[in-house]
Enzyme design. Structure first.
Site, PDB file in Angstrom:
ATOM      1  N   ARG A 125       2.317   1.535  -3.496  1.00  0.00           N
ATOM      2  CA  ARG A 125       1.253   1.851  -4.466  1.00  0.00           C
ATOM      3  C   ARG A 125       0.876   3.325  -4.394  1.00  0.00           C
ATOM      4  O   ARG A 125       0.623   3.959  -5.402  1.00  0.00           O
ATOM      5  CB  ARG A 125       0.037   0.976  -4.131  1.00  0.00           C
ATOM      6  CG  ARG A 125      -0.824   0.652  -5.317  1.00  0.00           C
ATOM      7  CD  ARG A 125      -1.849  -0.442  -5.042  1.00  0.00           C
ATOM      8  NE  ARG A 125      -2.610  -0.300  -3.837  1.00  0.00           N
ATOM      9  CZ  ARG A 125      -2.623  -1.203  -2.856  1.00  0.00           C
ATOM     10  NH1 ARG A 125      -1.894  -2.283  -2.936  1.00  0.00           N
ATOM     11  NH2 ARG A 125      -3.363  -1.005  -1.782  1.00  0.00           N
ATOM     12  N   ARG A 149     -13.539  -5.297  13.080  1.00  0.00           N
ATOM     13  CA  ARG A 149     -14.796  -5.456  12.349  1.00  0.00           C
ATOM     14  C   ARG A 149     -15.884  -5.931  13.311  1.00  0.00           C
ATOM     15  O   ARG A 149     -15.726  -6.954  13.975  1.00  0.00           O
ATOM     16  CB  ARG A 149     -14.597  -6.462  11.221  1.00  0.00           C
ATOM     17  CG  ARG A 149     -15.744  -6.552  10.276  1.00  0.00           C
ATOM     18  CD  ARG A 149     -15.370  -7.402   9.069  1.00  0.00           C
ATOM     19  NE  ARG A 149     -14.403  -6.755   8.204  1.00  0.00           N
ATOM     20  CZ  ARG A 149     -13.608  -7.402   7.350  1.00  0.00           C
ATOM     21  NH1 ARG A 149     -13.654  -8.725   7.264  1.00  0.00           N
ATOM     22  NH2 ARG A 149     -12.767  -6.731   6.582  1.00  0.00           N
ATOM     23  N   GLU A 157      -9.143   1.448  12.196  1.00  0.00           N
ATOM     24  CA  GLU A 157     -10.295   1.424  11.286  1.00  0.00           C
ATOM     25  C   GLU A 157     -11.338   0.460  11.861  1.00  0.00           C
ATOM     26  O   GLU A 157     -11.028  -0.704  12.128  1.00  0.00           O
ATOM     27  CB  GLU A 157      -9.897   0.957   9.888  1.00  0.00           C
ATOM     28  CG  GLU A 157     -11.102   0.980   8.939  1.00  0.00           C
ATOM     29  CD  GLU A 157     -10.825   0.383   7.562  1.00  0.00           C
ATOM     30  OE1 GLU A 157     -10.860   1.131   6.584  1.00  0.00           O
ATOM     31  OE2 GLU A 157     -10.579  -0.844   7.482  1.00  0.00           O
ATOM     32  N   ALA A 185     -19.285  -9.665   1.535  1.00  0.00           N
ATOM     33  CA  ALA A 185     -17.941  -9.090   1.325  1.00  0.00           C
ATOM     34  C   ALA A 185     -16.866 -10.182   1.353  1.00  0.00           C
ATOM     35  O   ALA A 185     -15.930 -10.163   0.548  1.00  0.00           O
ATOM     36  CB  ALA A 185     -17.652  -8.031   2.388  1.00  0.00           C
ATOM     37  N   THR A 186     -17.023 -11.136   2.269  1.00  0.00           N
ATOM     38  CA  THR A 186     -16.025 -12.209   2.372  1.00  0.00           C
ATOM     39  C   THR A 186     -16.047 -13.075   1.120  1.00  0.00           C
ATOM     40  O   THR A 186     -14.997 -13.441   0.572  1.00  0.00           O
ATOM     41  CB  THR A 186     -16.315 -13.084   3.619  1.00  0.00           C
ATOM     42  OG1 THR A 186     -16.484 -12.204   4.739  1.00  0.00           O
ATOM     43  CG2 THR A 186     -15.216 -14.058   3.906  1.00  0.00           C
ATOM     44  N   HIS A 200     -17.680   2.456   7.660  1.00  0.00           N
ATOM     45  CA  HIS A 200     -16.263   2.510   8.042  1.00  0.00           C
ATOM     46  C   HIS A 200     -15.981   3.771   8.851  1.00  0.00           C
ATOM     47  O   HIS A 200     -16.337   4.867   8.418  1.00  0.00           O
ATOM     48  CB  HIS A 200     -15.354   2.589   6.802  1.00  0.00           C
ATOM     49  CG  HIS A 200     -15.338   1.359   5.968  1.00  0.00           C
ATOM     50  ND1 HIS A 200     -14.438   1.165   4.947  1.00  0.00           N
ATOM     51  CD2 HIS A 200     -16.099   0.240   5.985  1.00  0.00           C
ATOM     52  CE1 HIS A 200     -14.650  -0.005   4.390  1.00  0.00           C
ATOM     53  NE2 HIS A 200     -15.661  -0.590   4.987  1.00  0.00           N
ATOM     54  N   LYS A 223       0.835  -1.207   0.000  1.00  0.00           N
ATOM     55  CA  LYS A 223       0.000   0.000   0.000  1.00  0.00           C
ATOM     56  C   LYS A 223       0.871   1.259   0.000  1.00  0.00           C
ATOM     57  O   LYS A 223       0.579   2.231  -0.695  1.00  0.00           O
ATOM     58  CB  LYS A 223      -0.944  -0.015   1.212  1.00  0.00           C
ATOM     59  CG  LYS A 223      -2.092   0.977   1.088  1.00  0.00           C
ATOM     60  CD  LYS A 223      -3.226   0.676   2.055  1.00  0.00           C
ATOM     61  CE  LYS A 223      -4.393   1.620   1.870  1.00  0.00           C
ATOM     62  NZ  LYS A 223      -5.543   1.291   2.689  1.00  0.00           N
TER      63      LYS A 223
HETATM   64  P1  0O2 Z   1      -7.906  -5.771   4.031  1.00  0.00           P
HETATM   65  O1  0O2 Z   1      -7.584  -7.193   3.752  1.00  0.00           O
HETATM   66  O2  0O2 Z   1      -9.223  -5.605   4.780  1.00  0.00           O
HETATM   67  O3  0O2 Z   1      -6.801  -4.997   4.643  1.00  0.00           O
HETATM   68  P2  0O2 Z   1      -8.081   4.392   2.643  1.00  0.00           P
HETATM   69  O4  0O2 Z   1      -7.664   3.217   3.501  1.00  0.00           O
HETATM   70  O5  0O2 Z   1      -9.161   5.240   3.268  1.00  0.00           O
HETATM   71  O6  0O2 Z   1      -6.915   5.204   2.212  1.00  0.00           O
HETATM   72  P3  0O2 Z   1      -9.320   2.475   0.954  1.00  0.00           P
HETATM   73  O7  0O2 Z   1      -8.330   1.387   1.281  1.00  0.00           O
HETATM   74  O8  0O2 Z   1      -9.836   2.495  -0.463  1.00  0.00           O
HETATM   75  O9  0O2 Z   1      -8.689   3.870   1.280  1.00  0.00           O
HETATM   76  O10 0O2 Z   1     -10.515   2.467   1.996  1.00  0.00           O
HETATM   77  P4  0O2 Z   1     -11.989   1.899   1.977  1.00  0.00           P
HETATM   78  O11 0O2 Z   1     -12.733   2.171   0.727  1.00  0.00           O
HETATM   79  O12 0O2 Z   1     -12.575   2.453   3.219  1.00  0.00           O
HETATM   80  O13 0O2 Z   1     -11.829   0.312   2.052  1.00  0.00           O
HETATM   81  C1  0O2 Z   1     -10.932  -0.318   2.879  1.00  0.00           C
HETATM   82  C2  0O2 Z   1     -11.341  -1.725   3.292  1.00  0.00           C
HETATM   83  O14 0O2 Z   1     -12.750  -1.928   3.147  1.00  0.00           O
HETATM   84  C3  0O2 Z   1     -10.720  -2.822   2.456  1.00  0.00           C
HETATM   85  O15 0O2 Z   1      -9.481  -3.100   2.986  1.00  0.00           O
HETATM   86  C4  0O2 Z   1     -11.708  -3.972   2.659  1.00  0.00           C
HETATM   87  O16 0O2 Z   1     -11.544  -4.555   3.928  1.00  0.00           O
HETATM   88  C5  0O2 Z   1     -13.036  -3.244   2.658  1.00  0.00           C
HETATM   89  N1  0O2 Z   1     -13.578  -3.080   1.293  1.00  0.00           N
HETATM   90  C6  0O2 Z   1     -13.724  -1.913   0.619  1.00  0.00           C
HETATM   91  N2  0O2 Z   1     -14.297  -2.135  -0.580  1.00  0.00           N
HETATM   92  C7  0O2 Z   1     -14.527  -3.459  -0.678  1.00  0.00           C
HETATM   93  C8  0O2 Z   1     -15.127  -4.283  -1.683  1.00  0.00           C
HETATM   94  O17 0O2 Z   1     -15.546  -3.840  -2.743  1.00  0.00           O
HETATM   95  N3  0O2 Z   1     -15.209  -5.616  -1.399  1.00  0.00           N
HETATM   96  C9  0O2 Z   1     -14.750  -6.151  -0.236  1.00  0.00           C
HETATM   97  N4  0O2 Z   1     -14.867  -7.472  -0.069  1.00  0.00           N
HETATM   98  N5  0O2 Z   1     -14.174  -5.396   0.738  1.00  0.00           N
HETATM   99  C10 0O2 Z   1     -14.071  -4.072   0.524  1.00  0.00           C
HETATM  100  P5  0O2 Z   1      -8.289  -3.712   2.114  1.00  0.00           P
HETATM  101  O18 0O2 Z   1      -7.063  -2.925   2.432  1.00  0.00           O
HETATM  102  O19 0O2 Z   1      -8.662  -3.770   0.666  1.00  0.00           O
HETATM  103  O20 0O2 Z   1      -8.149  -5.170   2.573  1.00  0.00           O
END
Ligand code: 0O2
Length: 238
Positions: free
Chosen positions: A93, A114, A176, A188-189, A157, A90
């Site tokens: 990226r 969560r 978060e 989502a899962t 969130h 991240k």
């Molecule tokens: P993981 O495995 O949970 O760490 P930001 O963090 O605010 O700079 P970001 O990352 O786009 O920007 O934030 P956003 O949109 O709040 O989403 C972050 C997390 O929400 C993701 O974490 C997922 O856990 C969940 N999420 C968001 N969109 C989706 C989606 O379309 N599908 C699913 N299944 N989960 C989603 P990570 O870092 O992607 O993953």
């Protein structure tokens, strides 16, 4: 515990070695590890403490609501520390400079809690009760329930700052918090599993079907809340 820590330390060192080699060819990963190892471990430990603080707050709310109103709004709590590989990816990226201070400043989701509920209204009741606590500061809110993502993703969130109380100081850490109903979490899962399958045929059809499933799940959530006949608890009553 020691063994888990050793494994975790090994994991992030591996992540830094491989990711640096892929993305930042000019830097020496071994030098970075040597200079930052202790600070990185300390930061991860603080995030683990922040997760404990926030989890405890929700457990306390659930206990109190169970006692006073005979309701257990929380079905389960799932917490996670972002993996070293995801942290490194991240940061690279988003083009952030790669230092321990920069990780703490720029990433909001290293500590993730969560909270899963049965009914949608409990999400708002719990988030309100949580945000009323004196030591919790709201930094950012994204309501993907009122405004679902185009793919159908729903969750509330919050990025909050919580204090952790160390032996001779207090530190503010970002966490978060994602609130979902059981059905939002199930969607989502499952969507995550399907999306990360690299060999999906007809991806646009899958996307459409997944969106339809998300909408069906939202209808079911509303219907179950009506069937339950329960009145959402107004926060003033707490
Ligand atoms: P993981 O495995 O949970 O760490 P930001 O963090 O605010 O700079 P970001 O990352 O786009 O920007 O934030 P956003 O949109 O709040 O989403 C972050 C997390 O929400 C993701 O974490 C997922 O856990 C969940 N999420 C968001 N969109 C989706 C989606 O379309 N599908 C699913 N299944 N989960 C989603 P990570 O870092 O992607 O993953």
């Amino acid at each position: 515990m020691e063994k888990i820590n050793e494994e975790l330390n090994g994991l992030w060192e591996d992540a830094i070695r491989t990711r640096f080699l892929e993305h930042m060819k000019d830097e020496d990963p071994e030098e970075w590890i040597k200079q930052n190892a202790l600070d990185f471990r300390e930061l991860m430990s603080y995030y683990r403490c922040a997760i404990m603080e926030v989890e405890t707050k929700f457990k306390v709310l659930d206990e109190e609501l169970s006692l006073k109103y005979d309701m257990n709004p929380i079905e389960s709590i799932k917490s996670r520390l972002k993996s070293p590989a995801s942290i490194v990816d991240k940061m690279l990226r988003r083009d952030f400079s790669f230092s321990v201070e920069s990780i703490e400043k720029n990433l909001n989701d290293i500590a993730g809690v969560r909270v899963i509920t049965a009914f949608p209204s409990d999400i708002y009741m719990l988030s309100e009760a949580f945000l009323r606590q004196d030591d919790i500061k709201l930094l950012q809110e994204k309501d993907y329930i009122q405004n679902p993502k185009p793919n159908g993703y729903r969750s509330l969130h919050l990025i909050v700052e919580t204090p952790i109380f160390l032996h001779n100081s207090t530190k503010l850490m970002k966490v978060e918090v994602q609130f979902r109903t059981i059905s939002m979490d199930w969607w989502a899962t499952t969507e995550h599993k399907i999306r990360y399958k690299k060999d999906v045929e007809f991806p646009e059809i899958i996307d459409r079907e997944l969106l339809e499933c998300a909408e069906m799940a939202a209808v079911l959530d509303k219907k179950m809340e009506i069937i339950s006949g329960r009145k959402p608890l107004k926060i003033e009553a707490i």
